[in-house]
Motif scaffolding. Structure first.
Motif, PDB file in Angstrom:
ATOM      1  N   ALA A   1       1.009  -1.309  -0.251  1.00  0.00           N
ATOM      2  CA  ALA A   1      -0.052   0.063   0.079  1.00  0.00           C
ATOM      3  C   ALA A   1       0.850   1.226   0.090  1.00  0.00           C
ATOM      4  CB  ALA A   1      -0.710   0.073   1.241  1.00  0.00           C
ATOM      5  N   ILE A   2       1.915   1.270   0.864  1.00  0.00           N
ATOM      6  CA  ILE A   2       3.027   2.513   0.814  1.00  0.00           C
ATOM      7  C   ILE A   2       3.332   2.721  -0.424  1.00  0.00           C
ATOM      8  CG2 ILE A   2       5.073   3.275   1.847  1.00  0.00           C
ATOM      9  CD1 ILE A   2       4.285   1.721   4.491  1.00  0.00           C
ATOM     10  N   ASN A   3       3.943   1.707  -1.160  1.00  0.00           N
ATOM     11  CA  ASN A   3       4.489   1.782  -2.433  1.00  0.00           C
ATOM     12  C   ASN A   3       3.430   2.137  -3.545  1.00  0.00           C
ATOM     13  OD1 ASN A   3       7.497   0.948  -2.590  1.00  0.00           O
ATOM     14  ND2 ASN A   3       6.627  -0.403  -1.189  1.00  0.00           N
ATOM     15  N   LEU A   4       2.275   1.781  -3.401  1.00  0.00           N
ATOM     16  CA  LEU A   4       1.101   2.237  -4.369  1.00  0.00           C
ATOM     17  C   LEU A   4       0.990   3.679  -4.317  1.00  0.00           C
ATOM     18  CD1 LEU A   4      -1.128  -1.074  -4.466  1.00  0.00           C
ATOM     19  CD2 LEU A   4       0.225   0.258  -6.341  1.00  0.00           C
ATOM     20  N   ARG A   5       0.666   3.986  -2.923  1.00  0.00           N
ATOM     21  CA  ARG A   5       0.352   5.453  -2.709  1.00  0.00           C
ATOM     22  C   ARG A   5       1.395   6.619  -3.232  1.00  0.00           C
ATOM     23  NH1 ARG A   5      -2.116   3.410   2.525  1.00  0.00           N
ATOM     24  NH2 ARG A   5      -4.160   2.753   2.029  1.00  0.00           N
ATOM     25  N   HIS A   6       2.487   6.059  -3.015  1.00  0.00           N
ATOM     26  CA  HIS A   6       3.773   6.598  -3.267  1.00  0.00           C
ATOM     27  C   HIS A   6       3.919   7.042  -4.578  1.00  0.00           C
ATOM     28  CE1 HIS A   6       7.859   8.656  -2.775  1.00  0.00           C
ATOM     29  NE2 HIS A   6       8.107   7.753  -3.725  1.00  0.00           N
ATOM     30  N   ALA A   7       3.436   6.012  -5.584  1.00  0.00           N
ATOM     31  CA  ALA A   7       3.302   6.043  -6.972  1.00  0.00           C
ATOM     32  C   ALA A   7       2.100   6.745  -7.640  1.00  0.00           C
ATOM     33  CB  ALA A   7       3.533   4.651  -7.722  1.00  0.00           C
ATOM     34  N   GLY A   8       1.275   7.213  -6.546  1.00  0.00           N
ATOM     35  CA  GLY A   8      -0.114   7.909  -7.148  1.00  0.00           C
ATOM     36  C   GLY A   8      -1.164   7.298  -7.163  1.00  0.00           C
ATOM     37  N   PHE A   9      -1.301   5.920  -6.616  1.00  0.00           N
ATOM     38  CA  PHE A   9      -2.608   5.096  -6.665  1.00  0.00           C
ATOM     39  C   PHE A   9      -3.114   5.391  -5.348  1.00  0.00           C
ATOM     40  CE2 PHE A   9       0.116   2.844  -9.573  1.00  0.00           C
ATOM     41  CZ  PHE A   9      -0.580   2.792 -10.550  1.00  0.00           C
ATOM     42  N   GLU A  10      -4.596   5.195  -5.522  1.00  0.00           N
ATOM     43  CA  GLU A  10      -5.515   5.172  -4.409  1.00  0.00           C
ATOM     44  C   GLU A  10      -5.367   3.609  -3.872  1.00  0.00           C
ATOM     45  OE1 GLU A  10     -10.137   6.287  -3.271  1.00  0.00           O
ATOM     46  OE2 GLU A  10      -8.991   7.191  -4.989  1.00  0.00           O
ATOM     47  N   VAL A  11      -5.462   3.240  -2.620  1.00  0.00           N
ATOM     48  CA  VAL A  11      -5.489   1.757  -2.378  1.00  0.00           C
ATOM     49  C   VAL A  11      -6.674   1.181  -1.520  1.00  0.00           C
ATOM     50  CG1 VAL A  11      -3.970   0.136  -1.076  1.00  0.00           C
ATOM     51  CG2 VAL A  11      -3.042   1.993  -2.383  1.00  0.00           C
ATOM     52  N   GLU A  12      -7.152   0.180  -1.571  1.00  0.00           N
ATOM     53  CA  GLU A  12      -8.206  -0.431  -0.689  1.00  0.00           C
ATOM     54  C   GLU A  12      -7.550  -1.897  -0.568  1.00  0.00           C
ATOM     55  OE1 GLU A  12     -12.309  -0.325  -2.152  1.00  0.00           O
ATOM     56  OE2 GLU A  12     -12.907  -1.111  -0.158  1.00  0.00           O
ATOM     57  N   LEU A  13      -7.693  -2.088   1.001  1.00  0.00           N
ATOM     58  CA  LEU A  13      -7.299  -3.320   1.542  1.00  0.00           C
ATOM     59  C   LEU A  13      -8.263  -4.404   1.913  1.00  0.00           C
ATOM     60  CD1 LEU A  13      -4.344  -2.159   3.871  1.00  0.00           C
ATOM     61  CD2 LEU A  13      -4.157  -2.767   1.590  1.00  0.00           C
ATOM     62  N   ALA A  14      -8.112  -5.497   1.432  1.00  0.00           N
ATOM     63  CA  ALA A  14      -9.123  -6.683   1.805  1.00  0.00           C
ATOM     64  C   ALA A  14      -8.380  -7.804   2.345  1.00  0.00           C
ATOM     65  CB  ALA A  14      -9.802  -6.984   0.698  1.00  0.00           C
ATOM     66  N   LEU A  15      -8.790  -8.221   3.541  1.00  0.00           N
ATOM     67  CA  LEU A  15      -7.911  -9.247   4.162  1.00  0.00           C
ATOM     68  C   LEU A  15      -8.390 -10.882   3.827  1.00  0.00           C
ATOM     69  CD1 LEU A  15      -7.986  -7.740   7.848  1.00  0.00           C
ATOM     70  CD2 LEU A  15      -5.973  -7.892   6.143  1.00  0.00           C
ATOM     71  N   ASP A  16      -9.552 -10.823   3.154  1.00  0.00           N
ATOM     72  CA  ASP A  16     -10.147 -12.193   2.876  1.00  0.00           C
ATOM     73  C   ASP A  16     -11.039 -12.043   1.687  1.00  0.00           C
ATOM     74  OD1 ASP A  16     -12.609 -11.493   3.585  1.00  0.00           O
ATOM     75  OD2 ASP A  16     -12.159 -12.444   5.712  1.00  0.00           O
ATOM     76  N   ALA A  17     -11.129 -13.120   1.102  1.00  0.00           N
ATOM     77  CA  ALA A  17     -11.997 -13.298  -0.129  1.00  0.00           C
ATOM     78  C   ALA A  17     -13.281 -12.643   0.004  1.00  0.00           C
ATOM     79  CB  ALA A  17     -12.053 -14.706  -0.786  1.00  0.00           C
ATOM     80  N   GLU A  18     -14.135 -12.827   1.093  1.00  0.00           N
ATOM     81  CA  GLU A  18     -15.191 -12.289   1.233  1.00  0.00           C
ATOM     82  C   GLU A  18     -15.195 -10.616   1.275  1.00  0.00           C
ATOM     83  OE1 GLU A  18     -14.352 -14.675   2.981  1.00  0.00           O
ATOM     84  OE2 GLU A  18     -15.406 -16.192   1.716  1.00  0.00           O
ATOM     85  N   ALA A  19     -14.211 -10.140   1.975  1.00  0.00           N
ATOM     86  CA  ALA A  19     -13.863  -8.776   1.946  1.00  0.00           C
ATOM     87  C   ALA A  19     -13.712  -8.004   0.454  1.00  0.00           C
ATOM     88  CB  ALA A  19     -12.727  -8.222   2.894  1.00  0.00           C
ATOM     89  N   ALA A  20     -12.855  -8.901  -0.288  1.00  0.00           N
ATOM     90  CA  ALA A  20     -12.633  -8.494  -1.690  1.00  0.00           C
ATOM     91  C   ALA A  20     -13.744  -8.551  -2.739  1.00  0.00           C
ATOM     92  CB  ALA A  20     -11.637  -9.706  -2.013  1.00  0.00           C
ATOM     93  N   GLN A  21     -14.694  -9.371  -2.362  1.00  0.00           N
ATOM     94  CA  GLN A  21     -15.758  -9.531  -3.111  1.00  0.00           C
ATOM     95  C   GLN A  21     -16.829  -8.333  -2.633  1.00  0.00           C
ATOM     96  OE1 GLN A  21     -16.264 -11.877  -5.774  1.00  0.00           O
ATOM     97  NE2 GLN A  21     -18.025 -10.194  -6.283  1.00  0.00           N
ATOM     98  N   ARG A  22     -16.943  -7.927  -1.569  1.00  0.00           N
ATOM     99  CA  ARG A  22     -17.815  -6.805  -1.065  1.00  0.00           C
ATOM    100  C   ARG A  22     -17.108  -5.608  -1.580  1.00  0.00           C
ATOM    101  NH1 ARG A  22     -17.903  -9.395   3.857  1.00  0.00           N
ATOM    102  NH2 ARG A  22     -16.112  -7.818   4.600  1.00  0.00           N
ATOM    103  N   ALA A  23     -15.852  -5.498  -1.766  1.00  0.00           N
ATOM    104  CA  ALA A  23     -15.174  -4.192  -2.446  1.00  0.00           C
ATOM    105  C   ALA A  23     -15.502  -4.010  -3.868  1.00  0.00           C
ATOM    106  CB  ALA A  23     -13.616  -4.280  -2.142  1.00  0.00           C
ATOM    107  N   ILE A  24     -15.329  -5.540  -4.615  1.00  0.00           N
ATOM    108  CA  ILE A  24     -15.595  -5.158  -6.057  1.00  0.00           C
ATOM    109  C   ILE A  24     -16.954  -5.086  -6.303  1.00  0.00           C
ATOM    110  CG2 ILE A  24     -15.474  -7.010  -8.047  1.00  0.00           C
ATOM    111  CD1 ILE A  24     -12.736  -6.259  -7.448  1.00  0.00           C
ATOM    112  N   ASP A  25     -17.851  -5.484  -5.441  1.00  0.00           N
ATOM    113  CA  ASP A  25     -19.454  -5.274  -5.742  1.00  0.00           C
ATOM    114  C   ASP A  25     -19.598  -3.596  -5.582  1.00  0.00           C
ATOM    115  OD1 ASP A  25     -19.760  -7.755  -6.052  1.00  0.00           O
ATOM    116  OD2 ASP A  25     -20.651  -8.387  -4.083  1.00  0.00           O
ATOM    117  N   ARG A  26     -18.846  -3.143  -4.865  1.00  0.00           N
ATOM    118  CA  ARG A  26     -19.075  -1.619  -4.306  1.00  0.00           C
ATOM    119  C   ARG A  26     -18.567  -0.690  -5.451  1.00  0.00           C
ATOM    120  NH1 ARG A  26     -17.386  -2.251   0.440  1.00  0.00           N
ATOM    121  NH2 ARG A  26     -15.298  -1.255   0.115  1.00  0.00           N
ATOM    122  N   VAL A  27     -17.256  -0.977  -5.802  1.00  0.00           N
ATOM    123  CA  VAL A  27     -16.582  -0.065  -6.786  1.00  0.00           C
ATOM    124  C   VAL A  27     -15.580  -1.002  -7.499  1.00  0.00           C
ATOM    125  CG1 VAL A  27     -14.919   1.730  -7.141  1.00  0.00           C
ATOM    126  CG2 VAL A  27     -16.714   1.769  -5.354  1.00  0.00           C
TER     127      VAL A  27
END
Ligand code: CA
Length: 238
Positions: A18-44
């Motif tokens: 995340a630190i490296n991505l933000r440094h390169a100008g990206f916005e970062v969202e973190l997900a700790l497991d598959a369910e959280a990842a799927q929820r994030a994808i469903d949202r945005v």
């Protein structure tokens, strides 16, 4: 700003990425497991997913990638798999599941960023800062300028932020028809809370903004399907 979803259960690795991505100008969202990842994808819908192979709970990264490839909304989603496994057979399984690239831990942040840029260049060039040009119309994300040379004069166009993003997306994916739902996902980053007719309003504004450079006809309405940016010469006046 481009959004990268990092699906990784080891928080130290996730934070480092995340630190490296933000440094390169990206916005970062973190997900700790598959369910959280799927929820994030469903949202945005993110511009790219970094997906760990081994995740806690019922679903692995490979299963997630396979599911995303099977659904129309996520079929084109750029995915880079991260894993501690180095065996060739695992690599092939990951790529078969639809990953665009594959990185074995430990990896250097520099290599990770290079791989991300390479995948985005191929699959989501609108997420990068490179200037694009179609029929003399030039859009530069770095300076946020849209210009067209007309004879001796350089015509500079005034676009609102949404029209700028919309034009950027259409110019990096020319000749393809995009439905209103797809444009909401890729340009607004949200397909749930905005009405589809919002797209029509901004397309109208975009055409008006392109009028001084005589480029309005670049944006075509495809009846019953959506919108397309054409590269046909006849669409613009010299
Ligand atoms: Ca893991």
């Amino acid at each position: 700003m481009s959004l990268v979803l990092v699906v990784e259960d080891e928080s130290a690795i996730a934070e480092l990425i995340a630190i490296n991505l933000r440094h390169a100008g990206f916005e970062v969202e973190l997900a700790l497991d598959a369910e959280a990842a799927q929820r994030a994808i469903d949202r945005v819908l993110p511009d790219l997913v970094l997906l760990d192979w081994m995740l806690p709970g019922g679903q692995s990264g490979v299963q997630l990638a396979r599911r995303w490839r099977g659904e129309s909304r996520t079929r084109e989603l750029p995915v880079i798999m991260l894993t501690a496994r180095a065996e060739e057979s695992d690599k092939i399984t990951g790529l078969d599941a639809g990953a665009d690239d594959y990185l074995t831990k430990p990896f250097s942040p520099k290599e990770l960023m290079a791989r991300i840029r390479a995948v985005l260049r191929r699959k989501a060039p609108e997420a990068l800062d490179a200037a694009v040009e179609v029929l003399g119309l030039r859009l530069d994300p770095a300076t946020r300028r849209v210009t067209r040379r007309m004879g001796e004069a350089l015509c500079e166009l005034k676009l609102g932020p949404t029209e700028f993003r919309l034009l950027h997306f259409l110019m990096t994916h020319p000749e393809r028809v995009h439905s209103r739902a797809q444009l909401l996902d890729r340009v607004w980053g949200d397909h749930v809370f905005i009405e589809e007719r919002t797209v029509d309003v901004h397309v109208k504004r975009l055409r008006e903004a392109l009028a001084p450079a005589q480029c309005s006809a670049l944006i075509e309405t495809v009846r019953g399907a959506g919108y397309r940016l054409t590269q046909q010469l006849g669409a613009v006046q010299a």
